[in-house]
Write an enzyme that holds these catalytic residues in place. Structure first.
Site, PDB file in Angstrom:
ATOM      1  N   SER A   1       0.796  -1.127   0.049  1.00  0.00           N
ATOM      2  CA  SER A   1       0.002  -0.257   0.124  1.00  0.00           C
ATOM      3  C   SER A   1       0.729   1.320   0.240  1.00  0.00           C
ATOM      4  CB  SER A   1      -0.405  -0.319   0.923  1.00  0.00           C
ATOM      5  OG  SER A   1      -1.739  -0.867   1.512  1.00  0.00           O
TER       6      SER A   1
HETATM    7  N1  SAH Z   1      -0.524  -5.133   3.477  1.00  0.00           N
HETATM    8  C1  SAH Z   1       0.067  -5.310   2.680  1.00  0.00           C
HETATM    9  C2  SAH Z   1      -1.428  -5.249   1.245  1.00  0.00           C
HETATM   10  C3  SAH Z   1      -0.759  -6.236   0.657  1.00  0.00           C
HETATM   11  S1  SAH Z   1      -2.298  -6.881  -0.971  1.00  0.00           S
HETATM   12  C4  SAH Z   1       1.047  -4.304   2.341  1.00  0.00           C
HETATM   13  O1  SAH Z   1       1.589  -2.834   2.382  1.00  0.00           O
HETATM   14  O2  SAH Z   1       2.076  -5.250   1.958  1.00  0.00           O
HETATM   15  C5  SAH Z   1      -3.384  -7.654   0.017  1.00  0.00           C
HETATM   16  C6  SAH Z   1      -2.572  -9.215   0.519  1.00  0.00           C
HETATM   17  O3  SAH Z   1      -3.820  -9.393   0.764  1.00  0.00           O
HETATM   18  C7  SAH Z   1      -2.348 -10.033  -0.439  1.00  0.00           C
HETATM   19  O4  SAH Z   1      -0.640 -10.743  -0.412  1.00  0.00           O
HETATM   20  C8  SAH Z   1      -3.661 -11.059  -0.776  1.00  0.00           C
HETATM   21  O5  SAH Z   1      -2.605 -12.097  -1.441  1.00  0.00           O
HETATM   22  C9  SAH Z   1      -3.685 -10.656   0.776  1.00  0.00           C
HETATM   23  N2  SAH Z   1      -4.810 -11.562   1.523  1.00  0.00           N
HETATM   24  C10 SAH Z   1      -6.037 -11.704  -0.014  1.00  0.00           C
HETATM   25  N3  SAH Z   1      -7.242 -12.269   0.474  1.00  0.00           N
HETATM   26  C11 SAH Z   1      -6.953 -12.606   1.286  1.00  0.00           C
HETATM   27  C12 SAH Z   1      -7.125 -13.730   2.412  1.00  0.00           C
HETATM   28  N4  SAH Z   1      -8.847 -14.257   2.572  1.00  0.00           N
HETATM   29  N5  SAH Z   1      -6.597 -14.180   3.990  1.00  0.00           N
HETATM   30  C13 SAH Z   1      -6.077 -13.366   3.707  1.00  0.00           C
HETATM   31  N6  SAH Z   1      -5.233 -12.857   3.088  1.00  0.00           N
HETATM   32  C14 SAH Z   1      -5.519 -12.310   1.723  1.00  0.00           C
END
Ligand code: SAH
Length: 219
Positions: A69
């Site tokens: 993000s």
């Molecule tokens: N906070 C992270 C955001 C990554 S994007 C950062 O700043 O790097 C969102 C993340 O959520 C991805 O890594 C994706 O694989 C994960 N994600 C998607 N669906 C999910 C679920 N049902 N449970 C856990 N993680 C999930």
């Protein structure tokens, strides 16, 4: 000075600039959140080819179709949780683990869930290398939460939900706050929603539009 030290010094300057221009100027004021954003080396969480853009005012790709993000969104979501050094916080969507590190700086314990096993493994490796010992990791569907460790003082979801998962609401302690992007009428963005649990009920407030990748079901 070696080349590496020179670029580390440049990146440190860029980080300080990011905190002043992207965070303080836009109203982030919690000193503990600002300290965390000054401390955590965001460029460690970014694939090598994008490191030069680590402190830009935007999200960046981290592989597997996922993104880290934008710094402002990380700081703002963290600030809205009003965490203290005693807080226990649940994070859904570990991703790059940058947000995880920020939480680990401001809270007592962080419980983080990631659905992509390779991302979870990479996250643990980098946070171990930076000596974060107050983070616990789980691979699986974060929409189910982490019932054995509930209730939480804060819950942060960093992928977009169609509706707020009921199991997460149940795992929020009294006085706790949850922040989660929820799909809106606009297909291009979501509403960042803040839930607050009082002794009587759960209050819901839409903050501002955001763009997150969707919450997915485990394959
Ligand atoms: N906070 C992270 C955001 C990554 S994007 C950062 O700043 O790097 C969102 C993340 O959520 C991805 O890594 C994706 O694989 C994960 N994600 C998607 N669906 C999910 C679920 N049902 N449970 C856990 N993680 C999930």
């Amino acid at each position: 000075m070696s080349g590496d030290q020179a670029s580390e010094a440049t990146l440190a300057r860029q980080r300080e600039h990011m905190v002043r221009e992207q965070l303080e100027r836009r109203g982030i004021s919690d000193p503990r959140v600002l300290d965390a954003m000054r401390t955590v080396p965001r460029h460690y969480f970014i694939p090598a080819e994008y490191v030069a853009a680590a402190y830009e005012d935007s999200p960046q790709p981290i592989g597997f179709g996922q993104t880290i993000s934008q710094p402002f969104v990380v700081a703002s979501m963290t600030e809205h949780l009003r965490l203290t050094p005693q807080s226990r916080v649940l994070e859904v969507g570990t991703g790059s683990a940058y947000q995880t590190a920020i939480l680990a700086e401001v809270a007592d314990e962080v419980f983080t869930i990631e659905v992509v096993p390779d991302l979870a493994a990479r996250a643990k490796a980098i946070l171990d290398s930076l000596d974060y010992s107050n983070v616990r990791y789980k691979v699986g569907d974060g929409a189910l939460g982490w019932p054995d460790e509930a209730p939480f003082d804060g819950i942060i979801v960093t992928a977009a939900a169609a509706t707020i998962p009921e199991l997460l609401i149940q795992q929020l302690g009294v006085g706790g706050r949850m922040i989660i992007p929820v799909r809106s009428d606009d297909p291009e963005s979501q509403d960042l929603v803040l839930l607050t649990r009082t002794p009587e009920d759960v209050r819901r407030e839409a903050l501002y539009p955001v763009r997150f990748v969707p919450l997915r079901s485990p394959q």
